[in-house]
Design a protein around this motif. Structure first.
Motif, PDB file in Angstrom:
ATOM      1  N   PHE A   1       0.820  -1.323   0.107  1.00  0.00           N
ATOM      2  CA  PHE A   1       0.029  -0.148  -0.040  1.00  0.00           C
ATOM      3  C   PHE A   1       0.871   1.366  -0.145  1.00  0.00           C
ATOM      4  CE2 PHE A   1      -3.686   2.529   0.801  1.00  0.00           C
ATOM      5  CZ  PHE A   1      -3.555   3.505   1.545  1.00  0.00           C
ATOM      6  N   SER A   2       2.022   1.471   0.771  1.00  0.00           N
ATOM      7  CA  SER A   2       2.839   2.569   1.028  1.00  0.00           C
ATOM      8  C   SER A   2       3.442   2.561  -0.229  1.00  0.00           C
ATOM      9  CB  SER A   2       3.651   2.245   2.120  1.00  0.00           C
ATOM     10  OG  SER A   2       4.543   1.181   2.066  1.00  0.00           O
ATOM     11  N   SER A   3       3.623   1.666  -1.407  1.00  0.00           N
ATOM     12  CA  SER A   3       4.454   1.981  -2.581  1.00  0.00           C
ATOM     13  C   SER A   3       3.613   2.727  -3.461  1.00  0.00           C
ATOM     14  CB  SER A   3       4.871   0.592  -3.122  1.00  0.00           C
ATOM     15  OG  SER A   3       5.465  -0.081  -2.425  1.00  0.00           O
TER      16      SER A   3
ATOM     17  N   LEU B   1       1.191   3.455  -8.908  1.00  0.00           N
ATOM     18  CA  LEU B   1       2.758   3.266  -8.652  1.00  0.00           C
ATOM     19  C   LEU B   1       3.501   4.571  -8.600  1.00  0.00           C
ATOM     20  CD1 LEU B   1       3.238  -0.465  -9.469  1.00  0.00           C
ATOM     21  CD2 LEU B   1       2.847   0.329  -7.063  1.00  0.00           C
ATOM     22  N   PHE B   2       3.368   5.051  -9.878  1.00  0.00           N
ATOM     23  CA  PHE B   2       4.033   6.295 -10.131  1.00  0.00           C
ATOM     24  C   PHE B   2       5.600   6.124 -10.011  1.00  0.00           C
ATOM     25  CE2 PHE B   2       1.031   9.438 -10.763  1.00  0.00           C
ATOM     26  CZ  PHE B   2      -0.235   8.793 -10.374  1.00  0.00           C
ATOM     27  N   GLU B   3       6.065   4.946 -10.445  1.00  0.00           N
ATOM     28  CA  GLU B   3       7.531   4.552 -10.234  1.00  0.00           C
ATOM     29  C   GLU B   3       8.401   5.439 -11.314  1.00  0.00           C
ATOM     30  OE1 GLU B   3       7.504   0.257 -10.913  1.00  0.00           O
ATOM     31  OE2 GLU B   3       7.805   0.141  -8.600  1.00  0.00           O
TER      32      GLU B   3
ATOM     33  N   SER C   1       0.720  15.113 -13.209  1.00  0.00           N
ATOM     34  CA  SER C   1       0.993  13.546 -13.417  1.00  0.00           C
ATOM     35  C   SER C   1       0.021  12.776 -12.463  1.00  0.00           C
ATOM     36  CB  SER C   1       2.332  13.369 -12.851  1.00  0.00           C
ATOM     37  OG  SER C   1       2.742  13.728 -11.692  1.00  0.00           O
ATOM     38  N   THR C   2      -0.229  13.207 -11.242  1.00  0.00           N
ATOM     39  CA  THR C   2      -1.242  12.563 -10.203  1.00  0.00           C
ATOM     40  C   THR C   2      -2.552  12.928 -10.703  1.00  0.00           C
ATOM     41  OG1 THR C   2      -1.351  14.479  -8.820  1.00  0.00           O
ATOM     42  CG2 THR C   2       0.431  13.089  -8.232  1.00  0.00           C
TER      43      THR C   2
ATOM     44  N   ALA D   1      -2.698   6.493 -15.019  1.00  0.00           N
ATOM     45  CA  ALA D   1      -1.614   6.318 -13.909  1.00  0.00           C
ATOM     46  C   ALA D   1      -1.926   5.569 -12.863  1.00  0.00           C
ATOM     47  CB  ALA D   1      -0.972   7.718 -13.583  1.00  0.00           C
ATOM     48  N   TYR D   2      -3.205   5.223 -12.394  1.00  0.00           N
ATOM     49  CA  TYR D   2      -3.737   4.350 -11.383  1.00  0.00           C
ATOM     50  C   TYR D   2      -4.176   3.038 -11.775  1.00  0.00           C
ATOM     51  CZ  TYR D   2      -3.738   8.895  -9.142  1.00  0.00           C
ATOM     52  OH  TYR D   2      -3.306   9.885  -8.498  1.00  0.00           O
TER      53      TYR D   2
END
Length: 134
Positions: free
Chosen positions: A33-35, A104-106, A114-115, A120-121
């Motif tokens: 989750f934190s990633s 993730l947005f790695e 971007s968000t 991206a999700y």
């Protein structure tokens, strides 16, 4: 559905609501989750889904659509696998189904643009209805 959104309801203009989105597991689609960057989107009847707010992996950076700046606050508690959206001074135009999402947005730079990109999700909650009446 792994991401469960809750907290929606009916309020009058100027009221407040706190939405929550909890992951039923510490992982979302196999990743911690934190990633994930966590975001809130909303969709009003007859309109496209639009970005509301996002919070970075650790919670120290927040991004908002202009519609919510100064009124909405996004936060997260990684220990509880939960993201929140505190909404105040609600307006009738805030009426919509609100969805949480995880991405993730790695390797990506986080900003409002971007968000705010739906593509991206990788995981979405089921939505919670918010109705603001005058």
């Amino acid at each position: 559905v792994q991401l469960q959104a809750s907290g929606g309801g009916s309020v009058q203009v100027g009221g407040s609501l706190r939405l929550s989105c909890a992951s039923s597991k510490r992982t979302v689609s196999g990743r911690e989750f934190s990633s994930h960057v966590m975001g809130w989107f909303r969709q009003a009847p007859g309109k496209e889904r639009e970005f509301v707010a996002a919070v970075s992996w650790g919670g120290n950076e927040q991004y908002y659509a202009d519609s919510g700046k100064g009124r909405f606050t996004i936060s997260r508690d990684n220990a509880k696998f939960t993201v929140y959206l505190q909404m105040s001074n609600l307006k009738p135009e805030d009426t919509a189904v609100y969805y949480c999402a995880a991405g993730l947005f790695e390797g990506m730079v986080l900003n409002e643009r971007s968000t705010g990109a739906i593509s991206a999700y990788r995981a979405w909650g089921q939505g919670t209805q918010v109705t603001v009446s005058s």
